[in-house]
Scaffold this motif. Structure first.
Motif, PDB file in Angstrom:
ATOM      1  N   PRO A  79      38.021  40.061  33.758  1.00  0.00           N
ATOM      2  CA  PRO A  79      36.916  41.007  33.632  1.00  0.00           C
ATOM      3  C   PRO A  79      36.711  41.549  32.220  1.00  0.00           C
ATOM      4  O   PRO A  79      35.663  42.103  31.922  1.00  0.00           O
ATOM      5  CB  PRO A  79      37.299  42.140  34.585  1.00  0.00           C
ATOM      6  N   GLU A 126      30.350  30.224  35.147  1.00  0.00           N
ATOM      7  CA  GLU A 126      30.134  29.798  36.524  1.00  0.00           C
ATOM      8  C   GLU A 126      29.248  28.555  36.593  1.00  0.00           C
ATOM      9  O   GLU A 126      29.466  27.680  37.425  1.00  0.00           O
ATOM     10  CB  GLU A 126      29.528  30.932  37.347  1.00  0.00           C
ATOM     11  N   THR A 178      34.408  34.533  41.167  1.00  0.00           N
ATOM     12  CA  THR A 178      34.560  35.974  41.340  1.00  0.00           C
ATOM     13  C   THR A 178      35.989  36.458  41.166  1.00  0.00           C
ATOM     14  O   THR A 178      36.244  37.419  40.465  1.00  0.00           O
ATOM     15  CB  THR A 178      34.036  36.399  42.723  1.00  0.00           C
ATOM     16  N   TYR A 179      36.954  35.825  41.825  1.00  0.00           N
ATOM     17  CA  TYR A 179      38.322  36.318  41.779  1.00  0.00           C
ATOM     18  C   TYR A 179      39.181  35.570  40.756  1.00  0.00           C
ATOM     19  O   TYR A 179      40.389  35.764  40.706  1.00  0.00           O
ATOM     20  CB  TYR A 179      38.955  36.212  43.166  1.00  0.00           C
ATOM     21  N   GLU A 180      38.583  34.736  39.951  1.00  0.00           N
ATOM     22  CA  GLU A 180      39.333  33.954  38.973  1.00  0.00           C
ATOM     23  C   GLU A 180      39.041  34.348  37.539  1.00  0.00           C
ATOM     24  O   GLU A 180      39.727  33.931  36.630  1.00  0.00           O
ATOM     25  CB  GLU A 180      39.004  32.468  39.146  1.00  0.00           C
ATOM     26  N   ILE A 184      29.838  35.317  31.783  1.00  0.00           N
ATOM     27  CA  ILE A 184      30.310  34.992  33.126  1.00  0.00           C
ATOM     28  C   ILE A 184      29.371  33.994  33.790  1.00  0.00           C
ATOM     29  O   ILE A 184      29.815  33.035  34.435  1.00  0.00           O
ATOM     30  CB  ILE A 184      30.462  36.270  33.970  1.00  0.00           C
ATOM     31  N   THR A 185      28.070  34.190  33.633  1.00  0.00           N
ATOM     32  CA  THR A 185      27.097  33.264  34.203  1.00  0.00           C
ATOM     33  C   THR A 185      27.259  31.866  33.625  1.00  0.00           C
ATOM     34  O   THR A 185      27.210  30.870  34.354  1.00  0.00           O
ATOM     35  CB  THR A 185      25.665  33.780  33.948  1.00  0.00           C
ATOM     36  N   ARG A 229      30.705  26.630  40.439  1.00  0.00           N
ATOM     37  CA  ARG A 229      31.095  27.401  41.624  1.00  0.00           C
ATOM     38  C   ARG A 229      31.243  28.869  41.246  1.00  0.00           C
ATOM     39  O   ARG A 229      31.184  29.233  40.077  1.00  0.00           O
ATOM     40  CB  ARG A 229      32.395  26.878  42.210  1.00  0.00           C
ATOM     41  N   ASP A 230      31.446  29.692  42.269  1.00  0.00           N
ATOM     42  CA  ASP A 230      31.625  31.119  42.063  1.00  0.00           C
ATOM     43  C   ASP A 230      33.047  31.406  41.583  1.00  0.00           C
ATOM     44  O   ASP A 230      34.013  30.953  42.184  1.00  0.00           O
ATOM     45  CB  ASP A 230      31.364  31.850  43.381  1.00  0.00           C
TER      46      ASP A 230
END
Length: 69
Positions: free
Chosen positions: A45, A32, A40-42, A28-29, A37-38
């Motif tokens: 998981p 990003e 988070t909601y895209e 995930i890092t 950009r962040d």
């Protein structure tokens, strides 16, 4: 003997969970940082990827097209 088996099995299971979440966090890092950009909601998981299925089509892989059918 059963207690030793339960303890070893618990340690192995806990280690697998920690390894999974550490690897997922690392992926995930990286996503990003690449996006800048962040996400988070895209982000998915389960895979740790923000790529859409359409972006990851079969044609993007370096496989001979006749091998796919």
């Amino acid at each position: 003997m059963e207690l030793a088996l339960l303890i070893v099995g618990g340690i192995l299971t806990g280690g697998a969970y920690m390894w999974y979440y550490a690897t997922l966090g690392k992926k995930i890092t990286e996503e990003e940082k690449k996006a800048g950009r962040d996400l988070t909601y895209e982000i998915n998981p389960f895979t740790g990827s923000a790529k859409d299925v359409k972006e990851e089509s079969v044609t993007n892989y370096k496989i001979n097209s006749r091998d796919l059918y």
